[in-house]
Enzyme design. Structure first.
Site, PDB file in Angstrom:
ATOM      1  N   CYS A 170      -3.314   1.585   6.662  1.00  0.00           N
ATOM      2  CA  CYS A 170      -3.544   1.003   7.989  1.00  0.00           C
ATOM      3  C   CYS A 170      -4.119   2.042   8.945  1.00  0.00           C
ATOM      4  O   CYS A 170      -4.796   1.692   9.903  1.00  0.00           O
ATOM      5  CB  CYS A 170      -2.251   0.436   8.539  1.00  0.00           C
ATOM      6  SG  CYS A 170      -0.921   1.644   8.539  1.00  0.00           S
ATOM      7  N   GLU A 173       8.115   2.870  14.428  1.00  0.00           N
ATOM      8  CA  GLU A 173       8.934   3.259  13.279  1.00  0.00           C
ATOM      9  C   GLU A 173       8.913   4.769  13.162  1.00  0.00           C
ATOM     10  O   GLU A 173       7.862   5.402  13.329  1.00  0.00           O
ATOM     11  CB  GLU A 173       8.390   2.610  12.003  1.00  0.00           C
ATOM     12  CG  GLU A 173       8.570   1.094  12.022  1.00  0.00           C
ATOM     13  CD  GLU A 173       8.334   0.428  10.678  1.00  0.00           C
ATOM     14  OE1 GLU A 173       7.378   0.829   9.976  1.00  0.00           O
ATOM     15  OE2 GLU A 173       9.098  -0.483  10.321  1.00  0.00           O
ATOM     16  N   GLU A 229       4.170  -4.043  12.477  1.00  0.00           N
ATOM     17  CA  GLU A 229       3.265  -2.933  12.131  1.00  0.00           C
ATOM     18  C   GLU A 229       2.092  -3.557  11.392  1.00  0.00           C
ATOM     19  O   GLU A 229       2.188  -3.864  10.200  1.00  0.00           O
ATOM     20  CB  GLU A 229       3.991  -1.930  11.230  1.00  0.00           C
ATOM     21  CG  GLU A 229       5.190  -1.263  11.875  1.00  0.00           C
ATOM     22  CD  GLU A 229       4.803  -0.207  12.892  1.00  0.00           C
ATOM     23  OE1 GLU A 229       3.609   0.158  12.973  1.00  0.00           O
ATOM     24  OE2 GLU A 229       5.689   0.250  13.620  1.00  0.00           O
ATOM     25  N   ASN A 266       0.798  -1.239   0.000  1.00  0.00           N
ATOM     26  CA  ASN A 266       0.000   0.000   0.000  1.00  0.00           C
ATOM     27  C   ASN A 266       0.832   1.290   0.000  1.00  0.00           C
ATOM     28  O   ASN A 266       0.421   2.296  -0.562  1.00  0.00           O
ATOM     29  CB  ASN A 266      -1.048  -0.008   1.130  1.00  0.00           C
ATOM     30  CG  ASN A 266      -0.454  -0.037   2.507  1.00  0.00           C
ATOM     31  OD1 ASN A 266       0.704  -0.381   2.690  1.00  0.00           O
ATOM     32  ND2 ASN A 266      -1.252   0.323   3.492  1.00  0.00           N
TER      33      ASN A 266
HETATM   34  P1  NAP Z   1       0.035  -8.949   3.855  1.00  0.00           P
HETATM   35  O1  NAP Z   1      -0.784  -9.819   2.985  1.00  0.00           O
HETATM   36  O2  NAP Z   1       0.154  -9.323   5.282  1.00  0.00           O
HETATM   37  O3  NAP Z   1       1.475  -8.874   3.163  1.00  0.00           O
HETATM   38  C1  NAP Z   1       2.494  -8.048   3.642  1.00  0.00           C
HETATM   39  C2  NAP Z   1       3.821  -8.606   3.200  1.00  0.00           C
HETATM   40  O4  NAP Z   1       4.004  -9.893   3.785  1.00  0.00           O
HETATM   41  C3  NAP Z   1       3.964  -8.817   1.695  1.00  0.00           C
HETATM   42  O5  NAP Z   1       5.290  -8.589   1.318  1.00  0.00           O
HETATM   43  C4  NAP Z   1       3.597 -10.282   1.552  1.00  0.00           C
HETATM   44  O6  NAP Z   1       4.113 -10.873   0.392  1.00  0.00           O
HETATM   45  C5  NAP Z   1       4.231 -10.857   2.783  1.00  0.00           C
HETATM   46  N1  NAP Z   1       3.639 -12.116   3.202  1.00  0.00           N
HETATM   47  C6  NAP Z   1       2.374 -12.563   3.025  1.00  0.00           C
HETATM   48  N2  NAP Z   1       2.223 -13.785   3.584  1.00  0.00           N
HETATM   49  C7  NAP Z   1       3.437 -14.112   4.113  1.00  0.00           C
HETATM   50  C8  NAP Z   1       3.914 -15.253   4.823  1.00  0.00           C
HETATM   51  N3  NAP Z   1       3.142 -16.305   5.097  1.00  0.00           N
HETATM   52  N4  NAP Z   1       5.214 -15.248   5.217  1.00  0.00           N
HETATM   53  C9  NAP Z   1       6.027 -14.197   4.951  1.00  0.00           C
HETATM   54  N5  NAP Z   1       5.614 -13.100   4.285  1.00  0.00           N
HETATM   55  C10 NAP Z   1       4.324 -13.042   3.882  1.00  0.00           C
HETATM   56  O7  NAP Z   1      -0.473  -7.461   3.859  1.00  0.00           O
HETATM   57  P2  NAP Z   1      -0.809  -6.532   2.612  1.00  0.00           P
HETATM   58  O8  NAP Z   1      -2.124  -6.953   2.082  1.00  0.00           O
HETATM   59  O9  NAP Z   1       0.351  -6.462   1.678  1.00  0.00           O
HETATM   60  O10 NAP Z   1      -0.897  -5.105   3.307  1.00  0.00           O
HETATM   61  C11 NAP Z   1      -2.039  -4.624   3.881  1.00  0.00           C
HETATM   62  C12 NAP Z   1      -1.993  -4.801   5.382  1.00  0.00           C
HETATM   63  O11 NAP Z   1      -0.853  -4.120   5.896  1.00  0.00           O
HETATM   64  C13 NAP Z   1      -3.180  -4.163   6.067  1.00  0.00           C
HETATM   65  O12 NAP Z   1      -3.652  -5.008   7.086  1.00  0.00           O
HETATM   66  C14 NAP Z   1      -2.596  -2.877   6.650  1.00  0.00           C
HETATM   67  O13 NAP Z   1      -3.304  -2.369   7.748  1.00  0.00           O
HETATM   68  C15 NAP Z   1      -1.232  -3.312   7.001  1.00  0.00           C
HETATM   69  N6  NAP Z   1      -0.330  -2.149   7.123  1.00  0.00           N
HETATM   70  C16 NAP Z   1       0.083  -1.786   8.375  1.00  0.00           C
HETATM   71  C17 NAP Z   1       0.894  -0.667   8.534  1.00  0.00           C
HETATM   72  C18 NAP Z   1       1.360  -0.240   9.892  1.00  0.00           C
HETATM   73  O14 NAP Z   1       2.314   0.537   9.964  1.00  0.00           O
HETATM   74  N7  NAP Z   1       0.760  -0.694  10.984  1.00  0.00           N
HETATM   75  C19 NAP Z   1       1.278   0.074   7.413  1.00  0.00           C
HETATM   76  C20 NAP Z   1       0.834  -0.324   6.149  1.00  0.00           C
HETATM   77  C21 NAP Z   1       0.025  -1.459   6.033  1.00  0.00           C
HETATM   78  P3  NAP Z   1       3.219 -10.996  -0.949  1.00  0.00           P
HETATM   79  O15 NAP Z   1       3.102  -9.654  -1.482  1.00  0.00           O
HETATM   80  O16 NAP Z   1       3.980 -11.894  -1.817  1.00  0.00           O
HETATM   81  O17 NAP Z   1       1.897 -11.572  -0.510  1.00  0.00           O
END
Ligand code: NAP
Length: 488
Positions: A294, A468, A260, A161
């Site tokens: 997020c 962060e 995060e 994102n």
């Molecule tokens: P995600 O599906 O959890 O993926 C995040 C990262 O983790 C991607 O690089 C993904 O790779 C990788 N990943 C997925 N499954 C994995 C596994 N089993 N083992 C190791 N790595 C894995 O999240 P997203 O859909 O990309 O992002 C949206 C989420 O991020 C939302 O929930 C949002 O709230 C959260 N977010 C939080 C913050 C914060 O600072 N708190 C900031 C931004 C976003 P792939 O791309 O290959 O699936």
């Protein structure tokens, strides 16, 4: 508009794996396609790493760790300063790449590039201020020396994102602290991170310090690294379920973690709020990044006496937002990231309307190509609706009402998440009282924007732990060492 208009920008992206200062293909020769979410059309391909490639990246990080930790802080700071400058000099190109692969508008992408670059500048400034302490023991019989040392090789996993900013928010402090790293960007948005990697290499980052592994198999390529005792830390930004999985995987080697994770931000509007400010703040907190943030306002909790006016004004403003390709000049809302994201938003809105919610504007996906969803405002949302409990990650604002400050706080805190809350009120005491009582890591008081590289960003509860940015951000990459000194 099409590929020919931005071919020069896409062609400038190195599309291999970056390991030990070299660009190369994945060991199996595999590639993954990257698509434009506004059209579904391919933008290009990047290397699809296998687990053995990730291990090579860790080998490089381990090999470079000693020398990088010993590099004078000023030299590390200078690399970051040049990296900041390179991002700033190439801001338009980075912004266009981000818009193409992620969908957000060019205005938003420019803001992200500036935000992302600022993490490099900020942590460059922090690199030379990593402190320690020298004190007399309470008995007076000895001295206590404390120093901060880099934790060692890190695995940094980033989401789609904010493909640049979520990267530099980790890479910046890791470089500043003297850590080496393997970065695993999201498979949907690897291009801007790869371009940034090229810029950091040109800025003088030595081989092995930063290694970047793109892959369509996130779990398979990160598992061997987390099982490897040479890895010392994982910093993850992404969803809460994946965060939980990574914590389990980190247990055997007791890896240090920064998490995060997801949010479910309440946006509280009290009866004494400045409604102009509240509506403007609501648009920012909801619509920044197409709602795919997020810290996006997920639930609007509005005092009963001002709810009708607030809802009408927000629906009017969101209903007039222009939806389109992010690279078009007058677009205010781009597409969602993919079909799954749009299906989830469609489902959440259907669930709310099935339970009686009123659609004040939007409420559907426009026909045609791309993963668009119209800016939507819902009122009379039933408390048991899924949209109030789950992260929407889209341009939908569900509004419910409250009668008292106590009820507002109960509703706001009635979630497993705890990343951020927004409070709009003119009364100082209430602002401070509610700000303190919200179970979140961050609060926006009369503002819809909290993100700032100079501030500690992060959550509590199921939104994770660690911070962060700010003065805290670099501490995540440092271990305190205490040396007891006998003074005789
Ligand atoms: P995600 O599906 O959890 O993926 C995040 C990262 O983790 C991607 O690089 C993904 O790779 C990788 N990943 C997925 N499954 C994995 C596994 N089993 N083992 C190791 N790595 C894995 O999240 P997203 O859909 O990309 O992002 C949206 C989420 O991020 C939302 O929930 C949002 O709230 C959260 N977010 C939080 C913050 C914060 O600072 N708190 C900031 C931004 C976003 P792939 O791309 O290959 O699936």
């Amino acid at each position: 508009m099409g590929r020919h208009d931005w071919a020069h920008v896409l062609d400038s992206v190195p599309t291999g794996l970056y390991i030990d200062g070299q660009w190369g293909g994945a060991s199996g020769g595999g590639r993954i396609e990257v698509a434009d979410p506004a059209t579904g059309e391919p933008l290009g391909e990047v290397a699809d790493a296998r687990p053995e490639d990730a291990v090579s990246a860790l080998d490089a990080a381990v090999g470079a760790a000693g020398e990088w930790a010993a590099t004078p802080p000023r030299e590390r700071a200078e690399v970051l300063r040049r990296g900041y400058q390179a991002m700033t000099d190439n801001a338009e190109e980075l912004a266009l790449l981000t818009t193409l692969e992620m969908g957000k508008t060019l205005t938003e992408s420019r803001a992200e590039v500036a935000y992302a670059a600022e993490f490099l500048r900020w942590f460059g400034e922090e690199a030379v201020r990593i402190g320690g302490d020298w004190s007399r023991s309470p008995s007076g019989a000895g001295r206590m020396l404390t120093m901060r040392q880099p934790v060692g090789p890190c695995l940094l996993i980033t989401p789609w994102n904010f493909p640049l900013a979520m990267g530099t928010r980790k890479i910046g402090p890791a470089i500043a602290a003297g850590c080496t790293m393997v970065v695993k960007p999201a498979k949907l948005t690897p291009l801007s991170m790869l371009r940034l990697t090229g810029l950091l290499a040109e800025a003088g980052l030595p081989p092995g310090v930063l290694n970047v592994v793109t892959s369509g198999s996130a779990a398979a390529v990160t598992e061997p690294l987390m099982a490897d005792p040479r890895l010392r830390k994982v910093s993850f930004t992404g969803s809460t379920p994946v965060g939980r999985t990574l914590m389990e995987r980190a247990a055997p080697n007791l890896l240090r973690l920064s998490m995060e994770l997801g949010g479910n931000a309440p946006f509280l509007v009290f009866d004494d709020a400045d409604l102009d400010l509240a509506v403007a703040g609501a648009v920012t907190a909801k619509m920044r990044n197409n709602g795919e943030s997020c810290v996006a306002a997920n639930r609007f909790l509005v005092a009963e006496s001002v709810a009708a006016e607030f809802s009408a004004r927000l629906a009017d403003r969101m209903g007039r937002m222009r939806v389109g390709h992010g690279a078009e000049a007058d677009t205010e809302v781009g597409p969602l990231i993919d079909a799954d994201a749009r299906d989830k938003v469609t489902e959440l809105v259907a669930d709310a309307t099935d339970r009686g919610a009123n659609v004040r504007t939007g409420g559907s996906a426009p026909s045609g190509k791309g993963w668009f969803y119209s800016p939507t405002v819902l009122t009379e949302v039933a408390p048991e609706s899924r949209i109030l409990r789950e992260e929407v990650f889209g341009p939908v604002a569900p509004i419910t009402t409250f009668d008292s400050e106590r009820e507002a706080l109960e509703l706001a805190n009635g979630t497993e998440y705890g990343l951020v809350g927004y409070v709009f009120t003119r009364e100082l005491n209430r602002a401070l009282r509610v700000g303190e009582a919200l179970e979140t890591g961050m609060v926006g008081l009369n503002t819809g924007l909290v993100s700032n590289p100079a501030a500690p960003f992060g959550g509590i509860k199921a939104s994770g732990f660690g911070r962060e940015g700010g003065a805290e951000g670099i501490q995540e990459y440092l271990a305190t060492k205490y040396i007891a000194v006998a003074t005789g």
